[in-house]
Design a protein around this motif. Structure first.
Motif, PDB file in Angstrom:
ATOM      1  N   GLY A 225     -11.516   1.437  -6.127  1.00 25.85           N
ATOM      2  CA  GLY A 225     -10.357   0.624  -6.457  1.00 25.85           C
ATOM      3  C   GLY A 225      -9.851  -0.165  -5.262  1.00 25.85           C
ATOM      4  N   PRO A 226      -8.817  -1.004  -5.488  1.00 26.54           N
ATOM      5  CA  PRO A 226      -8.260  -1.836  -4.415  1.00 26.54           C
ATOM      6  C   PRO A 226      -7.716  -0.986  -3.268  1.00 26.54           C
ATOM      7  CG  PRO A 226      -7.490  -2.567  -6.567  1.00 26.54           C
ATOM      8  CD  PRO A 226      -8.166  -1.260  -6.785  1.00 26.54           C
ATOM      9  N   ARG A 227      -7.961  -1.418  -2.040  1.00 26.89           N
ATOM     10  CA  ARG A 227      -7.535  -0.641  -0.874  1.00 26.89           C
ATOM     11  C   ARG A 227      -6.013  -0.592  -0.747  1.00 26.89           C
ATOM     12  NH1 ARG A 227     -10.539   2.575  -0.375  1.00 26.89           N
ATOM     13  NH2 ARG A 227     -10.422   2.934   1.865  1.00 26.89           N
ATOM     14  N   TYR A 228      -5.344  -1.696  -1.122  1.00 25.32           N
ATOM     15  CA  TYR A 228      -3.887  -1.687  -0.971  1.00 25.32           C
ATOM     16  C   TYR A 228      -3.242  -0.662  -1.902  1.00 25.32           C
ATOM     17  CZ  TYR A 228      -2.728  -4.383  -5.231  1.00 25.32           C
ATOM     18  OH  TYR A 228      -2.543  -4.798  -6.532  1.00 25.32           O
ATOM     19  N   LEU A 229      -3.828  -0.480  -3.106  1.00 26.47           N
ATOM     20  CA  LEU A 229      -3.296   0.529  -4.023  1.00 26.47           C
ATOM     21  C   LEU A 229      -3.575   1.936  -3.521  1.00 26.47           C
ATOM     22  CD1 LEU A 229      -4.098  -0.942  -7.561  1.00 26.47           C
ATOM     23  CD2 LEU A 229      -1.900  -0.837  -6.397  1.00 26.47           C
ATOM     24  N   ALA A 230      -4.716   2.111  -2.827  1.00 30.23           N
ATOM     25  CA  ALA A 230      -5.023   3.422  -2.245  1.00 30.23           C
ATOM     26  C   ALA A 230      -3.980   3.798  -1.193  1.00 30.23           C
ATOM     27  CB  ALA A 230      -6.422   3.403  -1.641  1.00 30.23           C
ATOM     28  N   ILE A 231      -3.520   2.817  -0.405  1.00 32.52           N
ATOM     29  CA  ILE A 231      -2.471   3.073   0.582  1.00 32.52           C
ATOM     30  C   ILE A 231      -1.180   3.485  -0.112  1.00 32.52           C
ATOM     31  CG2 ILE A 231      -1.046   2.052   2.396  1.00 32.52           C
ATOM     32  CD1 ILE A 231      -3.397   0.190   3.041  1.00 32.52           C
ATOM     33  N   VAL A 232      -0.819   2.765  -1.178  1.00 30.06           N
ATOM     34  CA  VAL A 232       0.410   3.082  -1.910  1.00 30.06           C
ATOM     35  C   VAL A 232       0.342   4.498  -2.488  1.00 30.06           C
ATOM     36  CG1 VAL A 232       1.878   2.451  -3.865  1.00 30.06           C
ATOM     37  CG2 VAL A 232       0.855   0.663  -2.455  1.00 30.06           C
ATOM     38  N   GLU A 233      -0.803   4.849  -3.068  1.00 32.33           N
ATOM     39  CA  GLU A 233      -0.957   6.180  -3.665  1.00 32.33           C
ATOM     40  C   GLU A 233      -0.855   7.277  -2.608  1.00 32.33           C
ATOM     41  OE1 GLU A 233      -4.636   6.012  -5.738  1.00 32.33           O
ATOM     42  OE2 GLU A 233      -3.915   4.556  -7.221  1.00 32.33           O
TER      43      GLU A 233
ATOM     44  N   TYR B 152       2.510  -2.627   1.345  1.00 31.45           N
ATOM     45  CA  TYR B 152       3.934  -2.441   1.606  1.00 31.45           C
ATOM     46  C   TYR B 152       4.775  -3.152   0.547  1.00 31.45           C
ATOM     47  CZ  TYR B 152       3.454  -0.258   6.256  1.00 31.45           C
ATOM     48  OH  TYR B 152       3.193   0.598   7.288  1.00 31.45           O
ATOM     49  N   ALA B 153       4.335  -4.341   0.130  1.00 29.97           N
ATOM     50  CA  ALA B 153       5.078  -5.071  -0.903  1.00 29.97           C
ATOM     51  C   ALA B 153       5.082  -4.297  -2.213  1.00 29.97           C
ATOM     52  CB  ALA B 153       4.471  -6.462  -1.107  1.00 29.97           C
ATOM     53  N   GLU B 154       3.921  -3.725  -2.583  1.00 28.54           N
ATOM     54  CA  GLU B 154       3.840  -2.957  -3.823  1.00 28.54           C
ATOM     55  C   GLU B 154       4.656  -1.669  -3.716  1.00 28.54           C
ATOM     56  OE1 GLU B 154       2.861  -1.609  -7.636  1.00 28.54           O
ATOM     57  OE2 GLU B 154       2.848  -3.611  -6.720  1.00 28.54           O
ATOM     58  N   ALA B 155       4.602  -1.008  -2.556  1.00 33.69           N
ATOM     59  CA  ALA B 155       5.387   0.211  -2.366  1.00 33.69           C
ATOM     60  C   ALA B 155       6.882  -0.080  -2.439  1.00 33.69           C
ATOM     61  CB  ALA B 155       5.032   0.853  -1.022  1.00 33.69           C
ATOM     62  N   GLU B 156       7.297  -1.239  -1.907  1.00 37.42           N
ATOM     63  CA  GLU B 156       8.711  -1.612  -1.990  1.00 37.42           C
ATOM     64  C   GLU B 156       9.092  -1.937  -3.424  1.00 37.42           C
ATOM     65  OE1 GLU B 156      12.044  -4.275   0.381  1.00 37.42           O
ATOM     66  OE2 GLU B 156       9.959  -4.228   1.056  1.00 37.42           O
TER      67      GLU B 156
ATOM     68  N   ALA C   8       9.195  -9.367  -8.203  1.00 37.24           N
ATOM     69  CA  ALA C   8       7.887  -8.721  -8.111  1.00 37.24           C
ATOM     70  C   ALA C   8       6.916  -9.621  -7.352  1.00 37.24           C
ATOM     71  CB  ALA C   8       7.336  -8.423  -9.504  1.00 37.24           C
ATOM     72  N   PRO C   9       6.063  -9.047  -6.498  1.00 36.02           N
ATOM     73  CA  PRO C   9       5.096  -9.863  -5.759  1.00 36.02           C
ATOM     74  C   PRO C   9       4.103 -10.517  -6.702  1.00 36.02           C
ATOM     75  CG  PRO C   9       4.604  -7.535  -5.496  1.00 36.02           C
ATOM     76  CD  PRO C   9       5.927  -7.617  -6.185  1.00 36.02           C
ATOM     77  N   PRO C  10       3.566 -11.679  -6.347  1.00 34.57           N
ATOM     78  CA  PRO C  10       2.658 -12.387  -7.255  1.00 34.57           C
ATOM     79  C   PRO C  10       1.400 -11.602  -7.578  1.00 34.57           C
ATOM     80  CG  PRO C  10       2.649 -13.383  -5.058  1.00 34.57           C
ATOM     81  CD  PRO C  10       3.797 -12.424  -5.091  1.00 34.57           C
TER      82      PRO C  10
END
Length: 465
Positions: A18-26, A64-68, A415-417
């Motif tokens: 999966g996407p790396r940014y979502l892995a950070i959020v999880e 960070y944007a998704e986590a916020e 919400a971020p784009p």
């Protein structure tokens, strides 16, 4: 970067798929839930965490944007990024709660729903078979509940109750439908801007989403046909009424043209119609045109309350047995007591009082939005239904990602784009949600900030942390 201090958070491990940014959020969410990160804990700057993980700064910024957006963290200009206190936590002196105007969550504003729900919950023990609501019941749902669901879907499309199956909300219904028609690696077609839950589902299933060009009515038939030819995809996800995030609604002619492409290309269509209650004059759904190729999904959650997870699905005849098996495998049945509450609201007529309130409030809030931002919005089409979201196109001077950050710094959450865009070719703009602010005055405050930003664009002055 010379090193990581012991009190600065870094993920112990990131999942490989999966996407790396979502892995950070999880990973961040997991460490917060384990108590490894407390409210007020400071996170590394974007650049430092990116260097530590061997990822791009853009990936960490998206994380960070998704986590916020999810309420896990909060950024303070010039100070850094911190773990945010939860609403249920005691006030923390280390981190302030966000007082921003919430234009990021697509929910209806507060209305009489709690009063109506309280009345239904209070009367629930008087149910003739109250104890039976806590027993094993049919996977498909009780006939009486399915009859109420058919009434909710009407009047332009009122399916036979025997064809309706009850799920834990529309997202559960969509997840099951996709699990029946795609495998990891397959391609799914959808609008170039799509519902954020569809993006999450696509990542979960490991499918590739291909965005289709749209106009003020939604999907363009010729673009859909060309995408089918190029991708050889066999599945389409679409929201023909009050599409999220653009709020477009297809005319009868457009629906007929999309249905014709689906027939010719042998597409399986998953039609999301959760906002139909806001559009009394909307044409009949695609399901009525291509019943043997279309999953029809709707719910009560968008009208009543997000926490009332009651959804309905009508599958094509060839998939009904497999859909019932999927419900059994994932949940056995939708929670009968919750379904009973929702269906009693339909039977008692209370939900129609709520529907009228939602429609009136949506129209009033859209009027306020056009009063303040009309110069920047597409002109309204005749008989266009009002919802609690719309799409705000942005000028070239305002890249959407910069606009979101700048708005947050000025006290407005958007919400971020990345939450709704399929690829970099998606239109430059942001979804504005009108139902989050509790009062019209708060909505006006947030929209006025956006108006000033659009009138005087200055993205180059942004401060990033």
């Amino acid at each position: 970067m010379t090193g990581i201090a012991r009190d600065e958070w870094t993920p112990a491990a990131l999942r490989s798929d999966g996407p790396r940014y979502l892995a950070i959020v999880e990973a961040l969410q997991a460490d917060i839930e384990r108590g490894m990160l407390r409210p007020g804990s400071r996170l590394l700057p974007h650049r430092d965490l990116a260097e530590h993980l061997g990822l791009s700064i853009g990936t960490v910024s998206k994380a960070y944007a998704e986590a916020e957006r999810q309420g896990l963290i909060i950024g303070k200009v010039g100070k850094g990024t911190f773990v945010r206190a939860r609403a249920s936590d005691a006030a923390s002196p280390d981190v302030e709660r966000s007082r921003n105007v919430p234009l990021d969550l697509n929910v209806p504003p507060p209305g009489p729903e709690i009063e109506l729900l309280a009345a239904e919950f209070a009367s629930l023990p008087n149910h003739a078979n109250f104890a039976g609501l806590f027993d094993y019941l049919p996977h498909q749902g009780l006939l009486r509940h399915r009859e109420a669901a058919a009434a909710w879907m009407g009047p332009r499309y009122r399916p036979d109750p025997d064809t309706i199956q009850i799920c834990h909300g529309a997202q559960h219904a969509m997840s099951l439908a996709f699990s029946l028609v795609v495998r990891a690696g397959d391609t799914v077609l959808t609008e170039s801007l799509t519902y954020s839950g569809m993006k999450a589902l696509g990542a979960h299933l490991g499918v590739k989403l291909v965005g289709i060009q749209t106009d003020h009515e939604g999907l363009i038939p010729e673009a859909l046909d060309e995408a089918c030819r190029r991708s050889h995809a066999s599945v389409l996800y679409t929201m023909p009424t009050l599409h999220s995030p653009t709020a477009a609604t297809m005319s009868p002619e457009r629906r007929a043209a999309i249905a014709e492409v689906a027939r010719r290309r042998k597409l399986t269509v998953i039609e999301d119609n959760v906002y139909n209650f806001l559009a009394p004059d909307a044409p009949p759904p695609l399901k009525s045109l291509i019943p043997d190729q279309c999953f029809y999904v709707t719910s009560l959650s968008k009208c009543i309350a997000p926490g009332l997870r009651v959804g309905f699905v009508v599958a094509p005849p060839t998939y009904r047995d497999r859909m019932m098996l999927a419900i059994r495998a994932t949940a056995w049945m939708a929670t009968p007591a919750m379904v009973e509450i929702g269906c009693r609201m339909i039977e008692s007529g209370r939900i129609w009082r709520l529907v009228e309130q939602r429609r009136s409030e949506a129209a009033a809030r859209r009027a306020v939005t056009y009063e303040l931002l009309g110069a920047y919005l597409p002109p309204l089409q005749s008989n266009e239904p009002a919802g609690f979201h719309l799409w705000l196109p942005l000028p070239l001077e305002w890249p959407a990602a910069h606009f979101v950050v700048a708005a947050r710094q000025r006290g407005v959450d958007i919400a971020p784009p990345e939450a709704v865009s399929i690829d970099e070719a998606s239109p430059n703009g942001v979804r504005i949600c009108l139902g989050g602010p509790e009062a019209e005055a708060i909505l006006r405050k947030g929209l006025t900030v956006l108006k000033e930003m659009l009138h005087n664009p200055s993205p180059s002055t942004l401060s990033f942390v």
